[in-house]
Design a protein around this motif. Sequence first.
Motif, PDB file in Angstrom:
ATOM      1  N   HIS A   1       0.834  -1.211   0.000  1.00 66.09           N
ATOM      2  CA  HIS A   1       0.000   0.000   0.000  1.00 66.09           C
ATOM      3  C   HIS A   1       0.865   1.256   0.000  1.00 66.09           C
ATOM      4  O   HIS A   1       0.631   2.191  -0.789  1.00 66.09           O
ATOM      5  CB  HIS A   1      -0.923  -0.004   1.219  1.00 66.09           C
ATOM      6  CG  HIS A   1      -1.670   1.269   1.410  1.00 66.09           C
ATOM      7  ND1 HIS A   1      -2.714   1.661   0.599  1.00 66.09           N
ATOM      8  CD2 HIS A   1      -1.506   2.285   2.316  1.00 66.09           C
ATOM      9  CE1 HIS A   1      -3.170   2.836   0.992  1.00 66.09           C
ATOM     10  NE2 HIS A   1      -2.450   3.235   2.024  1.00 66.09           N
ATOM     11  N   LEU A   2       1.874   1.301   0.866  1.00 76.99           N
ATOM     12  CA  LEU A   2       2.727   2.479   0.962  1.00 76.99           C
ATOM     13  C   LEU A   2       3.580   2.653  -0.290  1.00 76.99           C
ATOM     14  O   LEU A   2       3.819   3.785  -0.741  1.00 76.99           O
ATOM     15  CB  LEU A   2       3.604   2.379   2.208  1.00 76.99           C
ATOM     16  CG  LEU A   2       2.835   2.445   3.534  1.00 76.99           C
ATOM     17  CD1 LEU A   2       3.723   2.027   4.698  1.00 76.99           C
ATOM     18  CD2 LEU A   2       2.273   3.842   3.763  1.00 76.99           C
ATOM     19  N   THR A   3       4.025   1.545  -0.867  1.00 69.75           N
ATOM     20  CA  THR A   3       4.796   1.628  -2.110  1.00 69.75           C
ATOM     21  C   THR A   3       3.941   2.212  -3.228  1.00 69.75           C
ATOM     22  O   THR A   3       4.416   3.030  -4.036  1.00 69.75           O
ATOM     23  CB  THR A   3       5.312   0.233  -2.509  1.00 69.75           C
ATOM     24  OG1 THR A   3       6.153  -0.277  -1.460  1.00 69.75           O
ATOM     25  CG2 THR A   3       6.101   0.288  -3.807  1.00 69.75           C
ATOM     26  N   ARG A   4       2.670   1.816  -3.265  1.00 68.59           N
ATOM     27  CA  ARG A   4       1.767   2.361  -4.281  1.00 68.59           C
ATOM     28  C   ARG A   4       1.533   3.856  -4.075  1.00 68.59           C
ATOM     29  O   ARG A   4       1.426   4.613  -5.048  1.00 68.59           O
ATOM     30  CB  ARG A   4       0.429   1.620  -4.244  1.00 68.59           C
ATOM     31  CG  ARG A   4       0.516   0.172  -4.709  1.00 68.59           C
ATOM     32  CD  ARG A   4      -0.854  -0.491  -4.691  1.00 68.59           C
ATOM     33  NE  ARG A   4      -0.762  -1.911  -4.981  1.00 68.59           N
ATOM     34  CZ  ARG A   4      -1.803  -2.703  -5.137  1.00 68.59           C
ATOM     35  NH1 ARG A   4      -3.027  -2.210  -5.018  1.00 68.59           N
ATOM     36  NH2 ARG A   4      -1.638  -3.979  -5.403  1.00 68.59           N
ATOM     37  N   GLN A   5       1.454   4.272  -2.825  1.00 69.65           N
ATOM     38  CA  GLN A   5       1.280   5.704  -2.560  1.00 69.65           C
ATOM     39  C   GLN A   5       2.491   6.494  -3.046  1.00 69.65           C
ATOM     40  O   GLN A   5       2.349   7.574  -3.658  1.00 69.65           O
ATOM     41  CB  GLN A   5       1.061   5.941  -1.059  1.00 69.65           C
ATOM     42  CG  GLN A   5      -0.161   5.286  -0.468  1.00 69.65           C
ATOM     43  CD  GLN A   5      -1.434   5.644  -1.221  1.00 69.65           C
ATOM     44  OE1 GLN A   5      -1.741   6.828  -1.413  1.00 69.65           O
ATOM     45  NE2 GLN A   5      -2.161   4.646  -1.671  1.00 69.65           N
ATOM     46  N   ALA A   6       3.688   5.978  -2.788  1.00 73.13           N
ATOM     47  CA  ALA A   6       4.900   6.655  -3.258  1.00 73.13           C
ATOM     48  C   ALA A   6       4.934   6.702  -4.784  1.00 73.13           C
ATOM     49  O   ALA A   6       5.264   7.746  -5.383  1.00 73.13           O
ATOM     50  CB  ALA A   6       6.138   5.931  -2.722  1.00 73.13           C
ATOM     51  N   ALA A   7       4.578   5.599  -5.436  1.00 70.82           N
ATOM     52  CA  ALA A   7       4.582   5.546  -6.900  1.00 70.82           C
ATOM     53  C   ALA A   7       3.556   6.514  -7.480  1.00 70.82           C
ATOM     54  O   ALA A   7       3.810   7.176  -8.497  1.00 70.82           O
ATOM     55  CB  ALA A   7       4.300   4.123  -7.361  1.00 70.82           C
ATOM     56  N   ARG A   8       2.395   6.603  -6.841  1.00 75.55           N
ATOM     57  CA  ARG A   8       1.352   7.518  -7.315  1.00 75.55           C
ATOM     58  C   ARG A   8       1.835   8.964  -7.297  1.00 75.55           C
ATOM     59  O   ARG A   8       1.655   9.714  -8.268  1.00 75.55           O
ATOM     60  CB  ARG A   8       0.107   7.353  -6.431  1.00 75.55           C
ATOM     61  CG  ARG A   8      -1.010   8.348  -6.706  1.00 75.55           C
ATOM     62  CD  ARG A   8      -2.211   8.083  -5.809  1.00 75.55           C
ATOM     63  NE  ARG A   8      -1.879   8.128  -4.398  1.00 75.55           N
ATOM     64  CZ  ARG A   8      -1.771   9.250  -3.687  1.00 75.55           C
ATOM     65  NH1 ARG A   8      -1.960  10.439  -4.283  1.00 75.55           N
ATOM     66  NH2 ARG A   8      -1.476   9.209  -2.397  1.00 75.55           N
ATOM     67  N   LEU A   9       2.466   9.365  -6.194  1.00 73.14           N
ATOM     68  CA  LEU A   9       2.947  10.737  -6.094  1.00 73.14           C
ATOM     69  C   LEU A   9       4.122  11.001  -7.032  1.00 73.14           C
ATOM     70  O   LEU A   9       4.223  12.079  -7.636  1.00 73.14           O
ATOM     71  CB  LEU A   9       3.344  11.048  -4.652  1.00 73.14           C
ATOM     72  CG  LEU A   9       2.200  11.100  -3.634  1.00 73.14           C
ATOM     73  CD1 LEU A   9       2.715  11.579  -2.287  1.00 73.14           C
ATOM     74  CD2 LEU A   9       1.075  12.000  -4.101  1.00 73.14           C
TER      75      LEU A   9
END
Length: 395
Positions: free
Chosen positions: A377-385
């Motif tokens: 989940h956190l990796t996806r948030q970083a990738a999104r930003l």
Amino acid sequence: MDEALLRSLTPGVLGILVRRGADFAAAEDAVQDALVEAARVWPSDQPRDPKGWLVTVAWRRFLDATRADAARRRRELLVDEEPPPGPAPAVDDTLQLYFLCAHPSLTPSSAVALTLRAVGGLTTRQIAEAYLVPEATMAQRISRAKRTVSGVRFDRPGDVATVLRVLYLVFNEGYSGDVDLAAEAIRLTRRLAAAIDHPEVAGLLALMLLHHARRDSRTARDGSLVPLAEQDRSRWDTGSVSEGVEILQAALARDRLGEFQAQAAVAALHADAPTAEETDWVQIVEWYDELVRLTDSPVVRLNRAVAVGEADGPRAGLAALAALDDASPRSRNGGHPVPRYTAVAAYLHERDGDLATAARLYAEAAREASNLAERDHLTRQAARLNARLDAHRPR
């Protein structure tokens, strides 16, 4: 055979053997032998008095084991005469078993395992599968725990707060193997609430029910985490929410506030909001202020910073976070000692418009995450930003 019935009878049977003079370790072994025998016999011939049957068989197994062990001849003084078969005594020692299994001399993991075995009636295999450890490892843990409490008097009052912490540890493990530990924790807390009139026991039960009501909405079909603000609230279990709120209101009316009641009040405010945008964050901050007063826990202060960020804006949330950071020195490896601190910082920086800092912190939080779902989940948030930042960079 009714497995639920067997598990519900286990603590009462164990309590009777201990009260008759059996030490805890030997009594627990005898009860487990009786349960195995019941699993063999009951499908074709279930007794009229299941508890009395279990008591009789377990006591005979205890006598056999005691008489066969020359090193334990001292116990023969306790077992010269076998009580005649008959209805089980009405005395319920379940509450004392809760206290015994959460004895302060036990480590948290041992207290959890012993509670699930002696009070919950689970097998060693089931507990091992739930905690993803080899059965032999769990058997050793339970054996050590039983030896530790074998000399403890069974008629002394115990610490309710310790029992509640153990049950909450069970609840937070969730689901693994063929045992739903969250549901098991709720079942055991219900039984504790029936055995003792205590507002914090009611508070913990309410908290469990309110959290459990959101369970089906916490993950997407692909297994990824769904944050609270994005959950489909139509999937929340309204029956559990209603029951949790009713139990909480009755507990709060007694005016003996404790940390589990305050946590449940926060959960109730989330459950009461039709949408994330309608959440009463101001009142949630007030409840976190109460929790800080009760516990002064860094985790509570972290959650309060999130609530402040929602109620008063991200800058206010970051200021509350900075105060926590000043009071919590970094660990030796450079990570923050408060779990989820970095993830919260990332969220608040994103809310404040600092996407570059937020992306960096999300990536850092992913590396610190303790489980795969949270890490993804956190990796996806970083990738999104990072994707948003790349889209606005000059070509």
